[in-house]
Design a protein around this motif. Structure first.
Motif, PDB file in Angstrom:
ATOM      1  N   SER A 185     -19.559 -23.850 -10.878  1.00 31.68           N
ATOM      2  CA  SER A 185     -20.484 -22.739 -11.083  1.00 31.68           C
ATOM      3  C   SER A 185     -20.289 -21.693  -9.994  1.00 31.68           C
ATOM      4  O   SER A 185     -20.340 -20.491 -10.259  1.00 31.68           O
ATOM      5  CB  SER A 185     -21.927 -23.243 -11.054  1.00 31.68           C
ATOM      6  OG  SER A 185     -22.392 -23.487 -12.349  1.00 31.68           O
ATOM      7  N   LEU A 206     -22.443 -17.170 -18.091  1.00 33.69           N
ATOM      8  CA  LEU A 206     -23.790 -17.619 -18.476  1.00 33.69           C
ATOM      9  C   LEU A 206     -23.710 -18.947 -19.209  1.00 33.69           C
ATOM     10  O   LEU A 206     -24.468 -19.884 -18.945  1.00 33.69           O
ATOM     11  CB  LEU A 206     -24.449 -16.568 -19.383  1.00 33.69           C
ATOM     12  CG  LEU A 206     -24.967 -15.319 -18.691  1.00 33.69           C
ATOM     13  CD1 LEU A 206     -25.555 -14.368 -19.718  1.00 33.69           C
ATOM     14  CD2 LEU A 206     -26.016 -15.692 -17.666  1.00 33.69           C
ATOM     15  N   LEU A 215     -28.664 -19.363 -25.698  1.00 32.79           N
ATOM     16  CA  LEU A 215     -28.943 -20.412 -24.708  1.00 32.79           C
ATOM     17  C   LEU A 215     -30.364 -20.948 -24.897  1.00 32.79           C
ATOM     18  O   LEU A 215     -30.620 -22.147 -24.730  1.00 32.79           O
ATOM     19  CB  LEU A 215     -28.751 -19.880 -23.290  1.00 32.79           C
ATOM     20  CG  LEU A 215     -27.320 -19.475 -22.938  1.00 32.79           C
ATOM     21  CD1 LEU A 215     -27.237 -19.027 -21.490  1.00 32.79           C
ATOM     22  CD2 LEU A 215     -26.357 -20.623 -23.181  1.00 32.79           C
ATOM     23  N   TRP A 256     -28.324 -14.910 -24.218  1.00 26.91           N
ATOM     24  CA  TRP A 256     -29.541 -15.555 -23.732  1.00 26.91           C
ATOM     25  C   TRP A 256     -30.330 -16.183 -24.869  1.00 26.91           C
ATOM     26  O   TRP A 256     -30.912 -17.266 -24.721  1.00 26.91           O
ATOM     27  CB  TRP A 256     -30.412 -14.563 -22.966  1.00 26.91           C
ATOM     28  CG  TRP A 256     -29.999 -14.430 -21.530  1.00 26.91           C
ATOM     29  CD1 TRP A 256     -29.406 -13.362 -20.945  1.00 26.91           C
ATOM     30  CD2 TRP A 256     -30.134 -15.432 -20.504  1.00 26.91           C
ATOM     31  NE1 TRP A 256     -29.156 -13.624 -19.615  1.00 26.91           N
ATOM     32  CE2 TRP A 256     -29.589 -14.878 -19.314  1.00 26.91           C
ATOM     33  CE3 TRP A 256     -30.640 -16.726 -20.465  1.00 26.91           C
ATOM     34  CZ2 TRP A 256     -29.554 -15.576 -18.119  1.00 26.91           C
ATOM     35  CZ3 TRP A 256     -30.607 -17.426 -19.273  1.00 26.91           C
ATOM     36  CH2 TRP A 256     -30.062 -16.855 -18.121  1.00 26.91           C
ATOM     37  N   VAL A 298     -27.291 -30.924 -14.594  1.00 22.13           N
ATOM     38  CA  VAL A 298     -28.285 -31.175 -13.537  1.00 22.13           C
ATOM     39  C   VAL A 298     -29.394 -32.063 -14.092  1.00 22.13           C
ATOM     40  O   VAL A 298     -29.823 -33.039 -13.460  1.00 22.13           O
ATOM     41  CB  VAL A 298     -28.851 -29.837 -13.006  1.00 22.13           C
ATOM     42  CG1 VAL A 298     -30.098 -30.074 -12.177  1.00 22.13           C
ATOM     43  CG2 VAL A 298     -27.805 -29.105 -12.195  1.00 22.13           C
ATOM     44  N   ASP A 313     -23.827 -26.318 -16.903  1.00 18.41           N
ATOM     45  CA  ASP A 313     -24.039 -26.932 -15.595  1.00 18.41           C
ATOM     46  C   ASP A 313     -25.500 -27.358 -15.423  1.00 18.41           C
ATOM     47  O   ASP A 313     -25.799 -28.468 -14.970  1.00 18.41           O
ATOM     48  CB  ASP A 313     -23.646 -25.904 -14.518  1.00 18.41           C
ATOM     49  CG  ASP A 313     -23.586 -26.530 -13.143  1.00 18.41           C
ATOM     50  OD1 ASP A 313     -23.589 -27.773 -13.072  1.00 18.41           O
ATOM     51  OD2 ASP A 313     -23.542 -25.784 -12.158  1.00 18.41           O
ATOM     52  N   ILE A 314     -26.404 -26.493 -15.826  1.00 18.33           N
ATOM     53  CA  ILE A 314     -27.834 -26.804 -15.730  1.00 18.33           C
ATOM     54  C   ILE A 314     -28.166 -28.058 -16.527  1.00 18.33           C
ATOM     55  O   ILE A 314     -28.920 -28.928 -16.080  1.00 18.33           O
ATOM     56  CB  ILE A 314     -28.665 -25.618 -16.268  1.00 18.33           C
ATOM     57  CG1 ILE A 314     -28.775 -24.522 -15.212  1.00 18.33           C
ATOM     58  CG2 ILE A 314     -30.042 -26.069 -16.661  1.00 18.33           C
ATOM     59  CD1 ILE A 314     -29.622 -23.372 -15.679  1.00 18.33           C
ATOM     60  N   CYS A 340     -31.574 -24.927 -25.618  1.00 17.68           N
ATOM     61  CA  CYS A 340     -32.606 -25.726 -24.929  1.00 17.68           C
ATOM     62  C   CYS A 340     -33.207 -26.740 -25.894  1.00 17.68           C
ATOM     63  O   CYS A 340     -33.446 -27.896 -25.542  1.00 17.68           O
ATOM     64  CB  CYS A 340     -33.727 -24.832 -24.413  1.00 17.68           C
ATOM     65  SG  CYS A 340     -33.271 -23.813 -23.029  1.00 17.68           S
ATOM     66  N   HIS A 371     -22.760 -21.726 -16.713  1.00 14.34           N
ATOM     67  CA  HIS A 371     -23.867 -22.155 -15.848  1.00 14.34           C
ATOM     68  C   HIS A 371     -24.896 -22.943 -16.632  1.00 14.34           C
ATOM     69  O   HIS A 371     -25.485 -23.895 -16.121  1.00 14.34           O
ATOM     70  CB  HIS A 371     -24.548 -20.938 -15.212  1.00 14.34           C
ATOM     71  CG  HIS A 371     -23.633 -20.147 -14.349  1.00 14.34           C
ATOM     72  ND1 HIS A 371     -22.872 -20.713 -13.348  1.00 14.34           N
ATOM     73  CD2 HIS A 371     -23.339 -18.829 -14.329  1.00 14.34           C
ATOM     74  CE1 HIS A 371     -22.158 -19.774 -12.770  1.00 14.34           C
ATOM     75  NE2 HIS A 371     -22.425 -18.627 -13.348  1.00 14.34           N
ATOM     76  N   PHE A 372     -25.100 -22.558 -17.903  1.00 16.88           N
ATOM     77  CA  PHE A 372     -26.067 -23.305 -18.705  1.00 16.88           C
ATOM     78  C   PHE A 372     -25.611 -24.747 -18.862  1.00 16.88           C
ATOM     79  O   PHE A 372     -26.396 -25.687 -18.711  1.00 16.88           O
ATOM     80  CB  PHE A 372     -26.252 -22.645 -20.078  1.00 16.88           C
ATOM     81  CG  PHE A 372     -27.144 -23.446 -20.977  1.00 16.88           C
ATOM     82  CD1 PHE A 372     -28.524 -23.401 -20.823  1.00 16.88           C
ATOM     83  CD2 PHE A 372     -26.623 -24.282 -21.952  1.00 16.88           C
ATOM     84  CE1 PHE A 372     -29.345 -24.158 -21.620  1.00 16.88           C
ATOM     85  CE2 PHE A 372     -27.450 -25.045 -22.754  1.00 16.88           C
ATOM     86  CZ  PHE A 372     -28.808 -24.983 -22.589  1.00 16.88           C
TER      87      PHE A 372
END
Lengths: 442, 120, 239, 651
Positions: C118, C219, C48, C45, C229, C225-226, C52, C222-223
């Motif tokens: 995902s 994790l 990740l 985390w 988005v 993937d985000i 950002c 998915h990140f």
């Protein structure tokens, strides 16, 4: 494993070592500071000579005092506490414990909030000054465009008061859209261009528009105002004003590559009437010399120098692809049309004239003589005071990179070199001729 | 575990002694995963449809950004288990680590946009 | 077991040995946690969070480049331009005329594929936790969907390149390819990790005791993937 | 007790033992000598290696500093060419910041964090080794630029577009880019590792508000790294693609805005400044209470002001750009934000003074350096306030006043703090104290040399001398103070060398005296690292210390007697752990971290010189990555008869 025993050997030496050394250092520092105050410091920020620089100075003076008090309190406090609370090793007793204070919320809140309040009060004049420094004149007043370039400065004067651009897109008015066209259509060919020395009228605020041809530079005349960066692709505004006539020197203050240390400039403030005379002279075309040697020099110039330098006498021939950009807007090198009216060259590091008060670095120039210098240099009685620096000029033309570090290799893609090339092909005679020609450009 | 119990009594609440793998909280069911996926699918469809409406300005980007944020929260909350982590002890720390960084990133870059007059 | 005999001639009161926890727990050294969280998951985390800032900078660079590409390219630096030969100026003007022609339906489809991956990823994790033997299917599906996404991106890049939008041609091209390329590199890294997991799953080594490994890769996945988005909306849908 | 589960049971008959990862290697077992250092995952050895490497780079940066001062000793000096000078000042800044101050902070963090929170090692020992090696190889790669076409010459801030290929065609800036990218990977992995360690591996009972101040400050530092490094990474990736592949991010002719670089660089750069100073703040917050025999004054304020400094550090970057033309509105906002950062910093200084207040001070070398930090940093802090005021900054920025300012902060602040920490923790790391007498000579040489070097630069700056000048002219009034500054720099150079001298002399004396035991707690200190033997046993703690309060160790030594008077009830030596941790299970050494770290600079050379080099680099990288992933975090066969850890570390 005695935790303290090995300290005792050290304690003796401390007193002998510390105090006198500190005292001596303090006294000698004081002497040095006093000695230094008598020197001449043309860039000193504590000697404002214009309203903007004064505003900065006035803002800071009270704050310097506050800082001085804090400095004495903290440094003095630290030293006093250390000396007073010191326990010598021989007196050390593990059970002699000081009061175990973990903190005091009230005290701590006080010294958190109080500085914040003081800062909030200081913030008012600080913000005011920021906006005061940004203030510019109404349109139509004198504007100068400052263009930084490795490693010299170009100054353009807006002659007709219509800004630095012309109606390039033909929509009937000069507006922001005109900036969006390539420059040879933009820069007003009627503007006056000069280099390294910015001449301004005293007692009048001069607005600046700053940009750069290559990398970031910073324009700084410490006695007149703070600095502002010249950034390629951006146009920044700034201003300066000198209370009295005089020479105010400055230095490029953003690191700009190889010869950053040798990129200086000066502002010469003249009485308004003198300024007007200077300005009118700058608008004139250069005269084609009559003297034979100078005329030969003009030919050398035509053959060797014209792809970079501009001299506008209405007759010199320029390469075609630059046709729309000449005669007055210079390209990668200083416009030399009125070279002999300047007192410095090569990024204000060398003097055009030898003699008292003309060295590039100092500010002792007799500005009242400024307009007459080319004339005085030719007059036999005054020639010794203002003598053309022929030897240096010749050396410069022959091998500029030898005098000032430059990367003058030409980039094959853009055709741009940085700095002046060496001209080993020129004979000594030709160099003499070129310098003679330059001396006629007043 | 007697020692542990004793310890918890006299130490702060945010400190616990244990072994790894203590963070297995409640995980969503397979059905919930599928539902989230359907929501993501629908939102993506809506986004594309909205971009074809020919709107301009706020009417265009605000709904798009809102839908984007919802998708973001769905993936982070459900697929990355952040929503479920909140229910285990100290699980909120994951959300803090990630969300805090996200907030720093967004604030910093929004200020950069201001400095470049991007919103003018 | 700690050698208590060594303490014989030491006062025991207040020493750390006297107040130690059950020694058996202690011997697990690196696995005592004070938050009750897994170290690996906490670290992921944090990583990740760091990402950002990375993607924030890239997206900002893209937006800024796009803004300047549209409004100020020709103004650029006229003073520099003035020193360019005319043919270079001409070439420059042409490079500026290249704009990307986004194929929204195509990109929507690839976005959808990434979103679906995902879903398969969480199902793979669930299957691993439940140890029901299905994780190899879901992991393979995730890797496959990721690969399809990458293939789509390669196709898109080629199409843009043929239209004249090159990496070096103009500011927009540099920014677009760098942002989407960085994302693509992240997806590729994820696919490599997934393939490793698939290999382990087929060897029967990915049982419920390693569910956390699958969760960590999840994790990350998915990140990524985000981030898509965000990119899909900001880059493709908002012109 | 839901959160405490029994360990997961292994399925019957399975073994996680991987004898030969990839079939090629067995992992290093009980290695000695060089192999031990190359493969170690012990946080203490890694901390020492960070320190040693930083000392090595300090010599490079220090020689560069002296060359700069020699060049500027007299006007119009011809000692160095403009080109050489520009490379030297760029590399001086870069090396000192990225390869000296940051790794020294990492050295202290690595050595001390696990000890201060009562852990056996960091959360990910192999990642820790990787962080060090990639920092070291990245730093070496950066410095090979001296021999491969010249060092970077764009300044450590390396502003666009002067950093472009058109204005700096030598590969120096490529080395700067890629070298620092590589160093940055190490910082990032290190920060993840250390944050996890502090948050999740504290000793039983040690809540966050019982964590020592040094650990707190380092935790804030690691968060700053975590969030700041990626921004620099992006900036350097953009610049690298510009320089190596012809992208246009900083190409003004294509409409790019050079200020983008400045924003990205300083969004990283300002937190960077704070992450250099905060560990030193932490160190003096340990040293001063120990030698004042008082608890730190206002522990919560110290902690929260540190957090505030870290947090505000992300909101003030544009004060480096006050004259860059960002517009008066931005300037006003950033001025206000910057001014108020003085508040938490001031709180710290006043709290240190309050700790001295009424204390019983032992003025030995670590304490002297700690007090010096408080005073010298104050000078740097005050000059910092003077240019947080944007209007005033227009006169000061890019002058020697700024040079003086940040040297007072980084040398008088961070570096003095590090030296204090070095003297303080030396016995813990090596088992003997550094000589206090030499230490005091060292102290005075450094303080005098430092102030003589950088004090005059305040005056030079206010008199208008700009920075980054390879020379100045005679008539500008800069001669005297430059001469003084150069003189001072040599005293400072001697002072810095005395670190080595003292270490050598102290070691020799210790050895000559048959290596006497310095004891676990030579300074009568407060935190957990002093409750174990010196030098630190390999397994750190025999048993997990159970912590009940802040400065737990000290409170076990000093307690109130029946009259309510505070007395020493035990010495530290009496209650320290004896250091015979039998059955303690330690992470085993590994080849893979150094191998993975080694592959990445090869990739860098490939990008700069020949793309084909990338092929072997990537192969090596993949081999190392998979070897790492397949290797158990712990070797099951090494000196250990305890029941084994059964978890595979995958990252």
């Amino acid at each position: 494993m005695g935790s303290r025993s090995d300290h005792s050997t050290v304690a003796v030496s401390r007193r002998r070592f510390g105090r006198p050394a500190v005292k001596a250092a303090l006294v000698s520092t004081l002497v040095l500071i006093l000695a230094a105050c008598s020197d001449d410091k043309p860039l000193n920020t504590f000697e404002p000579r214009g309203p903007k620089a004064e505003a900065i100075d006035n803002l800071m003076m009270p704050i310097w005092y506050v800082m001085g008090v804090v400095f004495l309190a903290v440094v003095g406090g630290g030293i006093v506490l250390s000396i007073r609370n010191r326990v010598k090793d021989e007196d050390f007793d593990p059970n002699d414990l000081p009061e175990q204070i973990h903190g005091n919320t009230k005290v701590e809140l006080t010294w958190t909030i109080l500085p914040a309040v003081i800062l909030a009060v200081i913030a008012i004049p600080v913000v005011n000054t920021i906006w005061f420094l940004e203030e510019t004149n109404e349109p139509d007043e004198l504007d100068v465009m400052v263009i930084g370039q490795q490693w010299w400065w170009e100054f353009r004067y807006d002659v007709d008061g219509d800004g630095f651009i012309i109606d390039a897109n033909g929509d009937g008015e000069v507006n922001d859209d005109d900036w969006e066209l390539p420059v040879q259509f933009i820069l007003d060919p009627d503007d006056v261009a000069t280099a390294n020395e910015m001449v301004v009228p005293a007692g009048e605020q001069v607005d600046l528009v700053l940009t750069s041809r290559d990398v970031i530079h910073s324009f700084w005349i410490p006695r007149l105002n703070g600095k502002r960066d010249t950034v390629p692709g951006r146009w920044h505004t700034w201003s300066l004003e000198a209370d009295n006539p005089g020479k105010y020197v400055g230095w490029c203050t953003e690191y700009c590559g190889l010869s950053h240390a040798r990129m200086r400039m000066s502002v010469i403030a003249l009485e308004p009437a003198d300024y007007q005379a200077w300005f009118e002279n700058q608008q004139q075309q250069a005269e084609v010399p009559t003297d034979e040697e100078a005329l030969a020099g003009r030919t050398v110039f035509q053959n060797q120098c014209i792809s970079c330098h501009v001299i506008d006498d209405g007759e010199l021939e320029y390469p075609d692809d630059y046709a729309s950009n000449v005669p007055l807007a210079s390209r990668a090198a200083p416009n030399l049309t009125h070279f002999a009216t300047r007192t410095t060259f090569a990024g204000s590091i060398f003097s055009v004239y030898e003699g008292e008060g003309t060295t590039a670095a100092d500010d002792a120039l007799e500005v009242s003589d400024y307009l007459q210098i080319p004339e005085l240099a030719k007059t036999p009685e005054t020639r010794d005071d203002y003598r053309l620096n022929t030897a240096l000029l010749k050396q410069w033309v022959a091998n500029a990179p030898g005098l000032k570090a430059m990367s003058s290799d030409v980039d094959p893609e853009t055709g741009v070199g940085r700095g002046m090339l060496a001209f080993p092909q020129l004979t000594d005679e030709e160099l003499d001729q070129v310098v003679a020609y330059l001396a006629t450009l007043d | 575990m007697a020692a542990d119990t004793q310890l918890h009594a006299d130490t702060s609440t945010d400190t616990h002694v244990g072994h790894g793998h203590d963070d297995h909280g409640v995980h969503p069911t397979e059905r919930q995963y599928w539902l989230v996926f359907v929501a993501l699918f629908v939102l993506t469809g809506l986004e594309v449809a909205w971009s074809y409406l020919g709107l301009e300005g706020v009417a265009l980007w605000l709904p798009l950004l809102v839908m984007m944020t919802v998708k973001f929260l769905l993936v982070a909350g459900a697929f990355m288990h952040l929503y479920f982590d909140l229910k285990i002890l100290n699980g909120r720390l994951f959300a803090w680590a990630f969300g805090g960084s996200l907030v720093v990133a967004m604030s910093v870059y929004v200020v950069v946009f201001f400095a470049f007059d991007m919103f003018a | 077991m700690t050698d208590v005999a060594a303490l014989d001639n030491r006062p025991v009161a207040n020493s750390y040995l006297a107040t130690a926890l059950d020694d058996h727990d202690d011997a697990h050294g690196g696995h005592r946690t004070s938050l009750g969280l897994s170290n690996m998951k906490l670290a992921m985390w944090l990583f990740l969070g760091s990402e950002c800032l990375l993607f924030g900078a890239l997206i900002s660079t893209y937006l800024l480049s796009k803004a300047r590409f549209v409004t100020e390219v020709v103004a650029g630096n006229p003073l520099v331009t003035s020193t360019m030969p005319a043919e270079l100026i001409q070439e420059f003007a042409e490079s500026q005329s290249v704009e990307p022609m986004y194929d929204i339906p195509f990109t929507s489809a690839s976005s959808f594929i990434l979103l679906m991956s995902s879903l398969t990823m969480v199902l793979a994790h669930k299957a691993t936790v439940e140890d029901n033997g299905q994780n190899k299917i879901w992991l393979s599906a995730t890797a496959l969907l990721g690969s399809i996404f990458i293939a789509g991106q390669v196709y898109e890049f080629t199409a843009f390149y043929r239209e004249g939008l090159t990496y070096t041609g103009n500011l927009f091209g540099s920014a677009f390819y760098t942002l989407t390329g960085f994302h693509g590199a992240h997806v590729t890294g994820g696919i490599l990790m997934l393939l490793s997991l698939v290999y382990m799953a087929f060897r029967g080594k990915l049982r419920s005791d390693r569910a956390e490994t699958v969760e960590l890769v999840g994790l990350y996945w998915h990140f990524v993937d985000i981030v898509w988005v965000l990119i899909f909306t900001i880059v493709y849908l908002i012109p | 007790m839901a959160i405490i589960e029994e360990p997961l049971a292994l399925p019957e008959g399975t073994s996680t033992k991987v004898e030969r990862p990839l079939g090629a290697y067995t992992r290093p077992r009980n290695p000695a000598g060089l192999v031990n250092w190359l493969t170690t995952v012990d946080h203490k050895k890694i901390g020492i290696m960070y320190g040693t490497a930083a000392l090595f780079f300090l010599v490079i940066g220090g020689v560069a500093a002296l060359l700069i001062r020699i060049q500027l000793a007299v006007p119009d000096s011809q000692f160095l060419s403009a080109d050489a000078y520009n490379q030297i000042f760029t590399m001086h800044g870069t090396v000192m910041i990225f390869l000296v101050v940051m790794p020294v902070g990492a050295a202290f963090a690595n050595y001390l964090l696990p000890l201060q929170v009562g852990a056996r090692d960091v959360a990910f020992p192999r990642i820790n080794a990787f962080s060090f090696w990639i920092f070291f190889f990245g730093g070496l790669m950066l410095n090979t630029s001296w021999f491969l076409g010249g060092g970077a010459d764009g300044g450590w801030f390396n502003y666009a577009p002067n950093n472009g290929i058109a204005y700096s065609p030598t590969p120096g800036i490529d080395f700067w880019n890629i070298g620092l990218l590589i160093v940055g990977i190490g910082s990032l992995t290190g920060s993840v590792n250390l944050i996890t360690t502090v948050l999740n591996m504290r000793a039983p009972g040690m809540s966050m508000m019982k964590v020592p101040v040094f650990t707190w400050m380092t935790l804030v530092t690691q968060f700053l790294l975590l969030l700041a490094i990626p921004v620099l990474t992006v900036a350097q990736v953009l610049l690298s693609t510009d320089r190596l592949f012809g992208a246009n991010f900083f190409n003004v002719e294509q409409g790019a805005d050079p200020l983008l670089w400045q924003h990205l660089f300083w969004i990283f750069g300002h937190p960077e400044v704070y992450l250099m100073i905060l560990p030193a703040f932490g160190i003096v917050s340990e040293v001063i209470p120990t030698f004042a025999r008082k608890p730190i004054f206002g522990y919560p304020f110290m902690v929260f002001s540190g957090i505030a400094i870290g947090f505000m550090g992300f909101g003030v970057w544009a004060h480096h750009m006050f004259v860059a033309g960002i517009g008066p509105l931005s300037v006003t906002a950033f001025t206000l934000a910057t001014m108020f950062i003085a508040v938490p910093t001031g709180v710290k200084i006043l709290n240190w003074l309050a700790t001295l207040w009424g204390g019983r001070l032992t003025l030995n070398t670590p304490m002297l350096f700690a007090i010096a930090l408080v005073t010298q940093f104050t000078i740097g802090g005050l000059s910092g306030v003077s240019h947080s005021l944007a209007a005033h900054d227009t006169q000061q920025t890019d002058t020697y006043y700024i040079v003086a300012h940040f040297h007072y902060v980084l040398f008088g602040g961070a570096f003095f703090g590090f030296v204090a920490g070095m003297y303080f923790w030396w016995p813990k790391a090596f088992g003997y104290k550094l000589n206090d007498k030499i230490g005091k000579v060292h102290f005075w040489t450094m303080v005098v040399g430092f102030n003589l070097t950088f004090g005059p630069q305040h005056i030079l700056g206010l008199q208008g001398m700009p920075r980054r000048m390879h020379t100045y002219a005679d008539a500008q009034g800069f001669n005297l103070w430059n001469a003084v500054s150069t003189f001072g720099s040599f005293i400072l150079g001697i002072g810095t060398l005395m670190v080595l001298f003292n270490a050598a002399v102290s070691y020799r004396n210790w050895r000559a005296a048959a290596r006497p035991d310095v004891g676990p707690d030579p300074w009568d200190s407060r935190s957990l690292e002093w409750s174990i033997q010196s030098p630190t046993p390999e397994h750190n703690f025999d048993v997990d210390p159970v912590v009940t309060q802040l400065d737990d160790f000290w409170h076990r030594k000093y307690q109130k007697d029946e009259n309510g008077t505070l007395r020493q009830v035990h010495t530290g030596d009496e209650i320290a752990q004896p250091g015979n941790g039998e059955g303690v299970h330690l992470p085993a050494p590994s080849y893979w971290p150094i191998m993975l770290a080694f592959s990445i600079p090869i990739l860098g050379y490939g990008l700069i010189f020949n793309l084909w080099l990338i092929v072997p680099a990537v192969i090596l990288m993949l081999v190392a990555l998979y070897g790492w992933a397949l290797e158990p975090a712990d070797d099951l066969d090494i000196d250990d008869h305890h029941d084994h850890d059964h978890e595979l570390e995958t990252v």
